[in-house]
Motif scaffolding. Structure first.
Motif, PDB file in Angstrom:
ATOM      1  N   THR A 404       1.095  -0.851   0.273  1.00  0.00           N
ATOM      2  CA  THR A 404      -0.163  -0.153  -0.468  1.00  0.00           C
ATOM      3  C   THR A 404       1.409   0.863   0.285  1.00  0.00           C
ATOM      4  O   THR A 404       1.749   1.516   0.818  1.00  0.00           O
ATOM      5  CB  THR A 404      -0.666  -0.079   1.280  1.00  0.00           C
ATOM      6  OG1 THR A 404      -1.736  -0.699   1.086  1.00  0.00           O
ATOM      7  CG2 THR A 404      -2.061   1.066   1.247  1.00  0.00           C
ATOM      8  N   SER A 405       0.917   1.886  -1.033  1.00  0.00           N
ATOM      9  CA  SER A 405       1.239   3.552  -1.296  1.00  0.00           C
ATOM     10  C   SER A 405       0.426   4.740  -0.689  1.00  0.00           C
ATOM     11  O   SER A 405      -1.087   4.253  -0.919  1.00  0.00           O
ATOM     12  CB  SER A 405       2.208   3.428  -2.515  1.00  0.00           C
ATOM     13  OG  SER A 405       0.529   3.265  -3.946  1.00  0.00           O
ATOM     14  N   ALA A 425      -4.205   5.989  -7.675  1.00  0.00           N
ATOM     15  CA  ALA A 425      -4.562   5.744  -6.549  1.00  0.00           C
ATOM     16  C   ALA A 425      -5.742   3.628  -6.539  1.00  0.00           C
ATOM     17  O   ALA A 425      -4.726   2.691  -5.795  1.00  0.00           O
ATOM     18  CB  ALA A 425      -5.343   6.176  -5.521  1.00  0.00           C
ATOM     19  N   GLY A 430      -3.190   1.844  -3.766  1.00  0.00           N
ATOM     20  CA  GLY A 430      -2.329   3.242  -2.732  1.00  0.00           C
ATOM     21  C   GLY A 430      -3.837   3.710  -1.950  1.00  0.00           C
ATOM     22  O   GLY A 430      -4.954   3.374  -2.664  1.00  0.00           O
TER      23      GLY A 430
END
Length: 472
Positions: A404-405, A425, A430
């Protein structure tokens, strides 16, 4: 003069073409040796080599310069790679931000790293600007104009190909991403932590997709859309700039009570056409320079709206020229940048090779979105005319496997609109953070402490904000 710099070249503004050639040493035994940089002793300089073509028996190799801002706390320090804009020199980008307070907060845990993307340094230094017409201020309005654009683009592509041969086909983002993982191994790092901004989000997101197991904590600030084809970027830009322009001319009937809002846009289009018909390039340049600034920054648009609207309606340019001179906007801000490196990367990433007919179709689509900005954007669609085939083009970014960013989008960002951050995203899984700010990119701008704090908490502690969080 440019009404609309390319998405890449604006988005590219933070990474000027240059090198980190002072006091570098080569790699040995799969590790990178650093020595203090001669021109910036606070930085360490190093270098590593990669194949020109990864995964083949081709023996050609190129060198990649690296700069490191060492961590300050007790080691060991993980690497935090900065991909700020581009395509271009990440070592110069690091020099530009090394005194930023945000990095001071991160250096206790990280060594800050910048690297020069392939095409910047020797022996593969792509710059064909002297070989043909790289003018980006064209405003093609008809088939004759487009044919001239295509002819000039083809001459430049042929000349650049003659000088660099197939090397032009191996400066693309997929190759750079593989270089990044070689660099990770040379740094003896199990994972690569990265801040990518603007065009640098492309190689960062591609790394996240291709190497999820060695991706650490990743931030994408003002990302390009996951569908990175040139025509897709141009259409998104047209929508965003038109919306910003409409916000600017909303002053008609409000703060400018003598102005008719319904006539404003037509007046701008008519004024541009009149300047082109009269071949008045100086006034055309001044008008579009200020219009570019006004549509990219809402606060500038509010300030410039009366002057621009008055000129569009009345045609007296004296105040415009005075302001241009006072602000120093008549200087050549892009001197030193390689326009053709930018093209080489885009055309290695995108296999579309438009024709006069397809460009006419693109112009019609752009005009359906913005009658004012369509012609200014179209030359960017012609960048890859005549360019050699893309041998390793970039596919749409989509990964279910990435860690997960943090994805940051700005509500007032015209160059990489907020919708692009939402799309990215979703594509990489993300967490999306909306930043309520004007202008392009958020981190390192020292304008939004909320965003900076969230980014620092994520990079140091791994904590993420709730989905859909907004920083006012």
């Amino acid at each position: 003069m440019k009404l609309q710099k390319s998405i890449v070249s604006i988005v590219v503004a933070t990474a000027l073409i240059g090198g980190c050639s002072d006091s570098t040493t080569t790699t040995e035994n799969n590790s990178m040796n650093f020595e203090p940089c001669e021109t910036s002793p606070v930085l360490d300089c190093g270098m590593f080599e990669v194949p020109l073509i990864h995964g083949t028996t081709d023996s050609r190799r190129i060198s990649i310069d690296v700069a490191r801002l060492p961590g300050t706390g007790d080691g060991p320090h993980e690497p935090l790679l900065l991909n700020l804009g581009g395509p271009g020199s990440g070592t110069e980008a690091l020099r530009d931000v090394m005194d930023n307070g945000l990095l001071d907060r991160l250096r206790e845990h990280y060594d800050i790293i910048g690297f020069d993307q392939r095409g910047v340094g020797n022996p593969l230094q792509v710059n064909c600007d002297h070989l043909g017409d790289t003018e980006s201020s064209r405003y093609p309005r008809n088939q004759t104009d487009i044919q001239e654009l295509v002819d000039d683009a083809t001459l430049l592509a042929d000349a650049c190909s003659a000088e660099f041969s197939d090397q032009l086909q191996w400066v693309g983002s997929n190759s750079v991403v593989q270089d990044m993982d070689v660099m990770r191994t040379m740094l003896n790092a199990p994972k690569l932590n990265i801040i990518g901004s603007s065009f640098g989000t492309r190689i960062t997101a591609l790394y996240l997709q291709r190497y999820p197991d060695t991706s650490g904590r990743i931030i994408l600030d003002a990302p390009l859309r996951p569908n990175g084809r040139i025509d897709s970027l141009l259409m998104g830009s047209a929508v965003a700039q038109q919306g910003s322009f409409e916000q600017m001319v909303s002053a008609c009937g409000t703060t400018l009570p003598d102005c008719d809002r319904s006539m404003a846009e037509a007046a701008f289009v008519a004024r541009v056409n009149s300047l082109l018909d009269d071949a008045d390039r100086d006034t055309f340049g001044a008008f579009n320079n200020l219009l570019e600034i006004a549509t990219q920054h809402a606060e500038s648009g509010e300030f410039l709206a009366p002057l621009l609207i008055d000129y569009a309606l009345n045609g007296e340019p004296t105040e415009m020229f005075t302001l241009i001179q006072e602000l120093g906007l008549d200087d050549d801000e892009d001197a030193g940048d390689s326009i053709t490196l930018e093209r080489a990367v885009l055309c290695a990433d995108d296999n579309a090779r438009p024709t006069v007919e397809s460009l006419l179709s693109i112009l019609n689509h752009l005009n359906g979105t913005s009658d004012l900005f369509a012609e200014a954007l179209l030359p960017r669609a012609a960048n890859c005319v005549g360019w050699p085939e893309a041998l390793d083009p970039v596919a749409d970014i989509q990964t279910p496997d990435a860690p997960t960013s943090l994805i940051i989008g700005g509500s007032g960002d015209v160059l990489t609109p907020l919708d692009w951050a939402v799309e990215m995203a979703e594509a990489v899984g993300g967490v999306f953070l909306s930043s309520d700010h004007q202008g392009h990119t958020t981190l390192f701008a020292n304008e939004n402490e909320c965003v900076d704090s969230i980014a620092v908490d994520f990079l140091l502690e791994g904590t993420l904000p709730p989905a859909g969080a907004i920083c006012e």
